[in-house]
Design a protein around this motif. Structure first.
Motif, PDB file in Angstrom:
ATOM      1  N   GLN A 258      25.950 -11.677 -27.717  1.00 42.22           N
ATOM      2  CA  GLN A 258      26.286 -10.561 -26.708  1.00 42.22           C
ATOM      3  C   GLN A 258      24.552  -9.601 -27.632  1.00 42.22           C
ATOM      4  O   GLN A 258      24.135  -9.178 -26.638  1.00 42.22           O
ATOM      5  N   GLU A 259      24.886  -9.959 -28.244  1.00 43.23           N
ATOM      6  CA  GLU A 259      23.618  -9.753 -29.134  1.00 43.23           C
ATOM      7  C   GLU A 259      21.475  -9.870 -28.514  1.00 43.23           C
ATOM      8  O   GLU A 259      21.454  -8.392 -28.128  1.00 43.23           O
TER       9      GLU A 259
ATOM     10  N   GLU B  77      31.458 -14.408 -27.896  1.00 39.37           N
ATOM     11  CA  GLU B  77      30.578 -14.630 -28.986  1.00 39.37           C
ATOM     12  C   GLU B  77      29.750 -13.701 -28.861  1.00 39.37           C
ATOM     13  O   GLU B  77      28.816 -13.174 -28.257  1.00 39.37           O
ATOM     14  N   SER B  78      29.003 -12.751 -31.024  1.00 39.83           N
ATOM     15  CA  SER B  78      28.863 -11.765 -30.796  1.00 39.83           C
ATOM     16  C   SER B  78      27.331 -11.725 -30.735  1.00 39.83           C
ATOM     17  O   SER B  78      26.469 -11.035 -30.416  1.00 39.83           O
ATOM     18  N   LYS B  79      26.746 -12.797 -30.796  1.00 33.02           N
ATOM     19  CA  LYS B  79      25.082 -12.962 -31.165  1.00 33.02           C
ATOM     20  C   LYS B  79      24.645 -13.480 -29.829  1.00 33.02           C
ATOM     21  O   LYS B  79      23.494 -12.784 -29.219  1.00 33.02           O
TER      22      LYS B  79
ATOM     23  N   ARG C  69      32.373  -1.611 -28.198  1.00 28.37           N
ATOM     24  CA  ARG C  69      32.731  -3.086 -29.269  1.00 28.37           C
ATOM     25  C   ARG C  69      32.493  -3.842 -29.428  1.00 28.37           C
ATOM     26  O   ARG C  69      32.584  -4.900 -30.202  1.00 28.37           O
ATOM     27  N   GLY C  70      30.677  -4.053 -29.853  1.00 27.92           N
ATOM     28  CA  GLY C  70      30.078  -4.672 -30.599  1.00 27.92           C
ATOM     29  C   GLY C  70      29.442  -5.119 -31.503  1.00 27.92           C
ATOM     30  O   GLY C  70      30.370  -4.016 -31.762  1.00 27.92           O
ATOM     31  N   SER C  71      29.165  -5.691 -31.883  1.00 29.41           N
ATOM     32  CA  SER C  71      28.548  -5.648 -32.973  1.00 29.41           C
ATOM     33  C   SER C  71      27.367  -4.654 -33.528  1.00 29.41           C
ATOM     34  O   SER C  71      27.817  -4.046 -32.645  1.00 29.41           O
TER      35      SER C  71
ATOM     36  N   VAL D  89      29.337  -3.164 -24.186  1.00 29.36           N
ATOM     37  CA  VAL D  89      29.323  -3.305 -25.840  1.00 29.36           C
ATOM     38  C   VAL D  89      28.864  -2.219 -26.795  1.00 29.36           C
ATOM     39  O   VAL D  89      29.120  -2.132 -27.761  1.00 29.36           O
TER      40      VAL D  89
ATOM     41  N   ALA E 256      24.415  -4.831 -32.501  1.00 32.92           N
ATOM     42  CA  ALA E 256      24.171  -4.754 -30.197  1.00 32.92           C
ATOM     43  C   ALA E 256      24.645  -3.138 -29.976  1.00 32.92           C
ATOM     44  O   ALA E 256      24.229  -3.024 -28.950  1.00 32.92           O
TER      45      ALA E 256
END
Length: 650
Positions: free
Chosen positions: A427-428, A423-425, A462-464, A459, A467
């Protein structure tokens, strides 16, 4: 007629540089000896200064060492029984002028404002160059044969002259990390947490991270402001702002409502600024007169409300001595309170009203319980984890003490585990929490030891976008520790930073650039950055003026140009043309950085100089020598001198 030793310029008729033989012949023998004796006294005086401000320490010690090399010469001259030759008197007058300038400069570097010396490092470097030139000028015409100086002493003086000439030719050895940090602090428009890492590093480098150090700096800054009398207001405000930020990091309360020039004065004393408050009456934390002084376990006295806030924030040390407290009891200092009351009554000073201190230290235990509960939720079910990581991000954002408590409660391994959650959030929030925690120096090593760096790099890959940006900022913060620079580079952290530099938002590009600069201070990482392809996107930053990252790009390119692989890629024709355009039309800082980089490239390969000449750099360098800032003038002069050695000079 008496020759006067003055601080005038070469056009001043009273300046020693203008001494002629008609003046010299009328100087008495006693006056001759006084000039020589005064030089000996200056050497003894500067020898008593001891240490110097860290930013100019090397230059100061070099200057003192060179001046001390002249002591045997002065001793032999002082022991001469016959009158001094006219030529020698003129040289010693010039030497005294140089010594007076050196003494003034060394005094500034000994007890001046540390922030001012860092902020004006280029100007101060120019003063060192000027002093060295004056010394060299005074010694060039010294008539050693007429004085009958021994060969041993003559060789020692010639050694000093050789060192002065080498110093004149040598390029600047300024602390590039300090220069970059200072530039970032005053150029960034977004006040984000990543800047705190730079501020903490600056505070450590300038030795302004303890209460006594900050208190001493406040006194010096106040004196500096008074001496300036409103001149250079922009620089003065920068000094005040940075000092207040350092105080905030150290846990010192800001004086609300009035500036640094009133740093020791409560509002009741604003009408009597000349009134000197005894130091013992001032709280070491707030630097204000105490109304309710209390004694803590180490025997130090503080204002009750101030030390309570310190303890409630989780500290278990004495702010002044940094010693661990054996207990947290506060004992009223009745004797000091009575002395303060008598002093206030004598000088008709009204003390500020006491703050409400009825909360005691219960808030601290409650805060710790809250953090313990939130950390436990990090290993709970998904909804609890979501809420907990957001809470930790907020708790670690502003409060330095919370960062220590959160790490102590064991949050770091849990946050690292959440970096791989899909889940991106989450991770952020997890990577941003680690960024916030990394602002504490102790936490940097804890985070690296828990093997967070590979997860943060992943991260970053590959993250948002948010992030990735905060991952870059986290890597920058962690890389202030030298061993972490090596770890990040060896784990391939540089390629995703270059990708972010190429394709990120403005904020992302800035985070990537700051991290790349820090990592490129390591020699192996320079080569990694060049091989990864960092140079093309950096060159692109120079083309896009709207990003406002020209200085940052030039600073990184200067580091990469230090290795053969770097200056081979950088020194292409189109880039040389870009540098010339910046020297022509850029901001003062752009021009300074561009001419410095062009000089570095030119010293390596004269082809770059010839290319710059073809693009019309010569006339712009002449203009820069006449109107640029101190460093730009010196660099432009060195570049022009180097050009004169090339075959094709306009």
């Amino acid at each position: 007629m008496e020759v006067k030793i003055m601080e005038g310029g070469p056009n001043d008729p009273a300046c020693p540089l203008m001494v002629d033989s008609s003046q010299v012949t009328q100087i008495s023998e006693g006056d001759e000896r006084d000039v020589v004796q005064s030089l000996v006294e200056i050497i003894e005086r500067i020898g008593s200064y001891g240490d110097y401000r860290r930013t100019q320490r090397k230059e100061c010690f070099n200057l003192v060492r060179r001046m001390k090399l002249l002591a045997p010469l002065l001793e032999e001259v002082g022991e001469m029984e016959r009158p001094l030759p006219e030529e020698a008197i003129a040289c010693f007058c010039k030497l005294k002028k140089a010594f007076m300038s050196a003494k003034k400069l060394l005094r500034t570097c000994h007890d001046g404002s540390k922030i001012y010396l860092a902020l004006e490092s280029e100007s101060v470097a120019g003063r060192f160059h000027s002093v060295n030139e004056k010394l060299n000028f005074a010694l060039d015409d010294m008539p050693y044969e007429l004085l009958g100086i021994s060969d041993e002493v003559k060789e020692q003086v010639e050694l000093m002259c050789l060192q002065l000439r080498r110093s004149k030719r040598r390029t600047d050895t300024q602390d590039i990390e300090l220069a970059m940090d200072t530039m970032v602090v005053f150029s960034k428009k977004d006040d984000r947490n990543a800047d705190s890492a730079i501020l903490e590093r600056l505070a450590n480098k300038l030795e302004l991270h303890t209460v006594p150090e900050l208190r001493a700096e406040s006194i010096v800054v106040r004196k500096l402001i008074k001496e300036r009398s409103g001149q250079n207001s922009e620089t003065t405000q920068q000094i005040i702002d940075l000092l207040n930020k350092f105080k905030k990091i150290a846990g010192i309360e800001e004086n609300q409502g009035y500036g640094i020039d009133n740093v020791f004065l409560p509002k009741s004393l604003e009408k009597s600024p000349s009134l000197l408050i005894p130091n013992d009456f001032l709280c070491p934390i707030t630097l204000e007169i105490m109304t309710d002084p209390v004694i803590i376990a180490t025997g130090q006295t503080y204002e009750r409300s101030s030390i309570q806030k310190w303890l409630e924030s989780g500290h278990r040390t004495c702010p002044k001595t940094r010693l661990t407290l054996s207990h947290l009891s506060l004992a009223p200092n009745y004797a000091l309170r009575n002395l303060i009351s008598l002093w206030c009554e004598k000088y008709n000073v009204e003390l500020p009203k006491k703050e409400n201190t009825s909360l005691g230290s219960e808030g601290s235990s409650e805060h710790k319980e809250e953090i313990s509960a939130v950390v436990r939720d990090l290993s709970s079910h998904l909804e609890a984890q979501r809420a907990a990581v957001i809470k930790i991000r907020l708790l670690s954002k502003e409060n330095p003490d919370n960062r220590v408590l959160i790490a102590r409660e064991g949050a770091i391994p849990h946050l690292i585990g959440l970096l791989s959650y899909p889940e991106s959030k989450i991770q952020e929030n997890a990577v941003t929490s680690l960024l916030n925690l990394s602002l504490d120096e102790g936490n940097k090593r804890l985070i690296a030891k828990a093997e967070a760096i590979p997860a943060i790099i992943e991260v970053l890959r590959r993250g948002s976008m948010e992030a990735r940006e905060n991952s870059a900022a986290a890597l920058f913060s962690l890389s202030t520790v030298d061993e972490n620079k090596v770890t990040i580079g060896s784990l391939n952290g540089i390629p995703p930073l270059v990708d972010l530099l190429r394709e990120g938002t403005i904020r992302g590009k800035k985070d990537a650039a700051t991290a790349l600069f820090n990592l490129s201070l390591n020699q192996a990482n320079k080569l990694r950055a060049v091989k990864t392809g960092a140079i093309p996107p950096l060159l692109q930053l120079l083309q896009d003026k709207n990003l406002g990252m020209v200085d940052e790009a030039l600073s990184i390119l200067s580091l990469l140009a230090m290795i053969p692989e770097g200056h081979g890629v950088i020194g292409q024709q189109s880039f040389i043309q870009t540098l010339v355009e910046l020297i022509k039309e850029g901001t003062p800082k752009n021009k300074e950085c561009a001419v410095a980089l062009l000089l570095d490239l030119g010293l390596t390969n004269s082809f770059h100089i010839l290319a710059a000449l073809q693009f019309g750099v010569y006339e712009h360098l002449i203009e820069l020598v006449q109107s640029g800032n101190n460093r730009a003038q010196r660099k432009a002069s060195s570049l022009l001198q180097h050009m004169s050695k090339c075959e094709q000079v306009p």
